[in-house]
Design an enzyme around this catalytic site. Sequence first.
Site, PDB file in Angstrom:
ATOM      1  CE  LYS A  68      -6.461   1.846   6.929  1.00  0.00           C
ATOM      2  NZ  LYS A  68      -5.448   2.555   6.113  1.00  0.00           N
ATOM      3  CD  GLU A 121      -2.556   1.430   2.599  1.00  0.00           C
ATOM      4  OE1 GLU A 121      -2.851   0.396   3.246  1.00  0.00           O
ATOM      5  OE2 GLU A 121      -2.862   2.576   2.970  1.00  0.00           O
ATOM      6  NE  ARG A 146      -0.731   8.545   4.919  1.00  0.00           N
ATOM      7  CZ  ARG A 146      -0.690   7.700   5.926  1.00  0.00           C
ATOM      8  NH1 ARG A 146       0.221   7.840   6.864  1.00  0.00           N
ATOM      9  NH2 ARG A 146      -1.549   6.725   5.997  1.00  0.00           N
TER      10      ARG A 146
HETATM   11  C1  3PG Z   1      -2.230   4.078   7.847  1.00  0.00           C
HETATM   12  O1  3PG Z   1      -1.609   5.021   7.401  1.00  0.00           O
HETATM   13  O2  3PG Z   1      -3.031   3.387   7.232  1.00  0.00           O
HETATM   14  C2  3PG Z   1      -1.965   3.812   9.242  1.00  0.00           C
HETATM   15  O3  3PG Z   1      -1.841   5.023   9.896  1.00  0.00           O
HETATM   16  C3  3PG Z   1      -0.759   2.995   9.482  1.00  0.00           C
HETATM   17  O4  3PG Z   1      -0.740   2.867  10.842  1.00  0.00           O
HETATM   18  P1  3PG Z   1       0.595   2.552  11.634  1.00  0.00           P
HETATM   19  O5  3PG Z   1       1.575   3.633  11.231  1.00  0.00           O
HETATM   20  O6  3PG Z   1       0.191   2.644  13.077  1.00  0.00           O
HETATM   21  O7  3PG Z   1       1.033   1.194  11.226  1.00  0.00           O
END
Ligand code: 3PG
Length: 208
Positions: free
Chosen positions: A129, A41, A45
Site C-alpha cells: 500500500k 477493506e 478502527r
Molecule cells: C486509510 O484509512 O487507509 C486511508 O486513510 C483512507 O484514506 P482516504 O480516507 O483519504 O481515502
Amino acid sequence: MRPILEILALAPVIPVIVIERLEDAAPLADALCDGGLTVLEVTLRTPAGLDAIAAMKAARPDAVVGAGTVNRPALLDAAAAAGADFIVAPGLTEALAHGARGHGLPFLPGVATAGDILRGLELDLTTFKFFPAETSGGVPAIKALEGPFPDLAFCPTGGVTLANAPSYLALSSVRCVGGSWITPKAALDRRDWDFVRTTAAEASRLPR
Ligand code: 3PG
C-alpha cells in the site's frame, strides 16, 4: 493462500470502510459487491469492525474481505480469528509481516519511502500500500520509486478520489487504489445504500 497480488487484480478500487453499526455490514457489502467492488477493506478502527468482517463474508461469499488499520500483532491475531481474507497495515514492521505469514494471510503493508520498501524486500514483500499517497508525493513519488524498484506493485491509498484515481491507475506499478470516498461517513450514517452502489459502480469502471 491467494497471493495479495491476485487480490489486487480483482477490482480497480478497494473501498476503505469505517463501520459503526454491525447491522450495516450486510447491506453495505451488498451495495459494494452489486456495484462491482468485491475486494473490501474493513478498518479495525471501530468496535464493529471485527464482527463486520464475518458478517460481510456471510452475506457475500463473492466478497474478499480484508482487515485494515492492523497496527499491532494482537489486532492481526484478532483479524485472523474473525476470518479476514487479507491484512492491511498503515506501515510495515517485522512483527506484522511475520504474524501475517504465520497465519497464512496475504499482507498489504503501507510504505512511503525507499527505506520502507527496502525493509519490505528484506522480508520478501513486493506488493505494498503506498500510504498516505497524496501527502507522500502522489503520482510523481511512485514514478520516482519505479526507477530503483521496477518490479513492485502498489495500491496507493490516502487522499485518492474518483478524480485523481485515473492518474494513479495509469502507472505500471499500480494495480488498484484504495479510498474511503465510496463509503463516506455521511452516506453510511443515513444508510444510503443507493449512493454506495452508484459510487461503487462508478469506481469499478475505472480503467487500469
Ligand atoms: C486509510 O484509512 O487507509 C486511508 O486513510 C483512507 O484514506 P482516504 O480516507 O483519504 O481515502
